[in-house]
Design a protein around this motif. Structure first.
Motif, PDB file in Angstrom:
ATOM      1  N   LEU A 197       0.881  -1.339  -0.053  1.00 27.59           N
ATOM      2  CA  LEU A 197      -0.020  -0.126  -0.179  1.00 27.59           C
ATOM      3  C   LEU A 197       0.921   1.166   0.088  1.00 27.59           C
ATOM      4  N   SER A 198       0.339   2.287  -0.743  1.00 24.76           N
ATOM      5  CA  SER A 198       1.327   3.545  -0.422  1.00 24.76           C
ATOM      6  C   SER A 198       0.056   4.665   0.134  1.00 24.76           C
ATOM      7  N   ASN A 199       0.739   5.835   0.556  1.00 24.24           N
ATOM      8  CA  ASN A 199      -0.022   6.887   1.170  1.00 24.24           C
ATOM      9  C   ASN A 199      -0.933   6.522   1.924  1.00 24.24           C
ATOM     10  N   VAL A 200      -0.492   5.678   3.144  1.00 18.49           N
ATOM     11  CA  VAL A 200      -1.348   5.157   4.278  1.00 18.49           C
ATOM     12  C   VAL A 200      -1.086   6.281   5.366  1.00 18.49           C
ATOM     13  N   PRO A 201      -1.978   7.022   5.850  1.00 23.61           N
ATOM     14  CA  PRO A 201      -1.689   8.040   6.661  1.00 23.61           C
ATOM     15  C   PRO A 201      -1.312   7.505   8.012  1.00 23.61           C
ATOM     16  N   ALA A 202      -2.172   6.414   8.497  1.00 20.59           N
ATOM     17  CA  ALA A 202      -1.798   5.677   9.931  1.00 20.59           C
ATOM     18  C   ALA A 202      -0.339   4.704   9.739  1.00 20.59           C
ATOM     19  N   ALA A 203       0.419   4.958   8.612  1.00 20.42           N
ATOM     20  CA  ALA A 203       1.562   4.258   8.641  1.00 20.42           C
ATOM     21  C   ALA A 203       2.731   4.665   9.302  1.00 20.42           C
ATOM     22  N   HIS A 204       2.556   4.958  10.894  1.00 24.92           N
ATOM     23  CA  HIS A 204       3.625   5.235  11.873  1.00 24.92           C
ATOM     24  C   HIS A 204       3.909   3.923  12.705  1.00 24.92           C
ATOM     25  N   GLY A 205       3.005   3.641  13.344  1.00 23.01           N
ATOM     26  CA  GLY A 205       3.067   2.541  14.304  1.00 23.01           C
ATOM     27  C   GLY A 205       2.284   1.399  13.989  1.00 23.01           C
ATOM     28  N   MET A 206       2.551   0.278  14.224  1.00 22.40           N
ATOM     29  CA  MET A 206       1.833  -1.057  13.845  1.00 22.40           C
ATOM     30  C   MET A 206       2.093  -2.035  14.794  1.00 22.40           C
ATOM     31  N   VAL A 207       0.850  -2.722  15.066  1.00 19.06           N
ATOM     32  CA  VAL A 207       0.961  -4.051  16.060  1.00 19.06           C
ATOM     33  C   VAL A 207      -0.133  -5.105  15.254  1.00 19.06           C
ATOM     34  N   TYR A 208       0.302  -6.329  15.630  1.00 21.70           N
ATOM     35  CA  TYR A 208      -0.680  -7.417  15.302  1.00 21.70           C
ATOM     36  C   TYR A 208      -1.891  -7.544  16.132  1.00 21.70           C
ATOM     37  N   ASP A 209      -3.134  -7.612  15.958  1.00 20.11           N
ATOM     38  CA  ASP A 209      -4.037  -7.692  16.888  1.00 20.11           C
ATOM     39  C   ASP A 209      -4.874  -9.270  16.893  1.00 20.11           C
ATOM     40  N   PRO A 210      -4.608 -10.161  17.687  1.00 23.53           N
ATOM     41  CA  PRO A 210      -5.275 -11.410  17.659  1.00 23.53           C
ATOM     42  C   PRO A 210      -6.814 -11.313  17.645  1.00 23.53           C
ATOM     43  N   PHE A 211      -7.164 -10.436  18.340  1.00 20.57           N
ATOM     44  CA  PHE A 211      -8.749 -10.230  18.377  1.00 20.57           C
ATOM     45  C   PHE A 211      -9.470 -10.083  17.219  1.00 20.57           C
ATOM     46  N   SER A 212      -8.754  -9.088  16.162  1.00 17.80           N
ATOM     47  CA  SER A 212      -9.305  -9.067  15.057  1.00 17.80           C
ATOM     48  C   SER A 212      -8.740  -9.769  13.940  1.00 17.80           C
ATOM     49  N   GLY A 213      -7.525 -10.344  14.070  1.00 18.47           N
ATOM     50  CA  GLY A 213      -6.584 -10.972  13.149  1.00 18.47           C
ATOM     51  C   GLY A 213      -6.276 -10.022  12.130  1.00 18.47           C
ATOM     52  N   ASN A 214      -6.460  -8.618  12.400  1.00 17.90           N
ATOM     53  CA  ASN A 214      -5.687  -7.790  11.604  1.00 17.90           C
ATOM     54  C   ASN A 214      -4.471  -7.004  12.166  1.00 17.90           C
ATOM     55  N   LEU A 215      -3.769  -6.388  11.280  1.00 15.85           N
ATOM     56  CA  LEU A 215      -2.759  -5.282  11.628  1.00 15.85           C
ATOM     57  C   LEU A 215      -3.418  -4.039  12.271  1.00 15.85           C
ATOM     58  N   ILE A 216      -3.093  -3.437  13.113  1.00 14.56           N
ATOM     59  CA  ILE A 216      -3.590  -2.228  13.499  1.00 14.56           C
ATOM     60  C   ILE A 216      -2.616  -1.234  13.386  1.00 14.56           C
ATOM     61  N   LEU A 217      -2.691   0.019  12.543  1.00 15.72           N
ATOM     62  CA  LEU A 217      -2.015   1.109  12.380  1.00 15.72           C
ATOM     63  C   LEU A 217      -2.255   2.193  12.979  1.00 15.72           C
ATOM     64  N   GLY A 218      -1.393   3.226  13.532  1.00 15.63           N
ATOM     65  CA  GLY A 218      -1.748   4.396  13.949  1.00 15.63           C
ATOM     66  C   GLY A 218      -0.623   5.439  13.434  1.00 15.63           C
ATOM     67  N   GLY A 219      -1.040   6.550  13.067  1.00 15.87           N
ATOM     68  CA  GLY A 219      -0.423   7.559  12.545  1.00 15.87           C
ATOM     69  C   GLY A 219      -0.953   8.785  11.796  1.00 15.87           C
ATOM     70  N   SER A 220      -0.479   9.977  12.039  1.00 15.48           N
ATOM     71  CA  SER A 220      -1.292  11.283  11.734  1.00 15.48           C
ATOM     72  C   SER A 220      -2.642  11.230  12.679  1.00 15.48           C
ATOM     73  N   ASN A 221      -3.643  11.176  11.957  1.00 10.52           N
ATOM     74  CA  ASN A 221      -4.884  11.291  12.987  1.00 10.52           C
ATOM     75  C   ASN A 221      -5.650  10.162  12.728  1.00 10.52           C
ATOM     76  N   HIS A 222      -5.181   8.767  12.141  1.00 11.48           N
ATOM     77  CA  HIS A 222      -5.806   7.861  11.864  1.00 11.48           C
ATOM     78  C   HIS A 222      -5.349   6.480  12.491  1.00 11.48           C
ATOM     79  N   ILE A 223      -6.339   5.614  12.851  1.00  8.64           N
ATOM     80  CA  ILE A 223      -6.244   4.338  13.540  1.00  8.64           C
ATOM     81  C   ILE A 223      -6.792   3.305  12.228  1.00  8.64           C
ATOM     82  N   THR A 224      -5.926   2.501  11.727  1.00  3.15           N
ATOM     83  CA  THR A 224      -6.242   1.723  10.569  1.00  3.15           C
ATOM     84  C   THR A 224      -6.158   0.355  10.707  1.00  3.15           C
TER      85      THR A 224
END
Length: 141
Positions: free
Chosen positions: A6-33
């Motif tokens: 992916l390109s131009n993802v505003p939340a691409a600053h911090g990232m963790v794997y979440d076993p609850f959702s099975g998704n990657l959770i990203l935070g950055g700028s004013n976004h949680i993705t």
């Protein structure tokens, strides 16, 4: 070798794997993705006006904890929706400390995989053991 998904993802600053959702959770700028790690696609994206997210953590139970460079501590309970962009999620976003930067991992690499008992439980177990020891000494006399 790294492949850009992916390109131009505003939340691409911090990232963790979440076993609850099975998704990657990203935070950055004013976004949680949320990103599906299998498809590499954005599943959900929440925008939080006035925030500047840095690093964060999840607990694997549908809770997100994220540091905001403006000194705010961001908490989200998305356990009922599974969707970080849902308006029905409980969100708390309060000032905590100037220059708040990172949140330590709660689970996974760097986190604790064992539950730590609360101090009251430890005190009760200690008291019970002391009582058993005293009882045993009395019987031996």
């Amino acid at each position: 070798m790294t492949t850009r998904l992916l390109s131009n993802v505003p939340a691409a600053h911090g990232m963790v794997y979440d076993p609850f959702s099975g998704n990657l959770i990203l935070g950055g700028s004013n976004h949680i993705t949320q990103i599906d790690p299998t498809t590499g696609l954005i599943v959900h994206d929440g925008t939080f006006t006035g925030d500047n997210f840095d690093q964060g953590a999840v607990d694997g139970k549908g809770h997100i904890f994220w540091a905001d460079n403006n000194g705010k501590f961001f908490f989200m309970d998305y356990s009922t929706t599974g969707d970080v962009s849902s308006a029905s999620n409980f969100v708390s976003n309060v000032f905590f400390k100037s220059f708040l930067d990172d949140i330590a991992p709660l689970i996974g690499a760097g986190g604790t995989s064992t539950q730590v008992p609360e101090p009251t439980t430890v005190a009760l177990v200690g008291l019970a053991l002391a009582g058993l020891g005293a009882s045993r000494r009395r019987k031996q006399r």
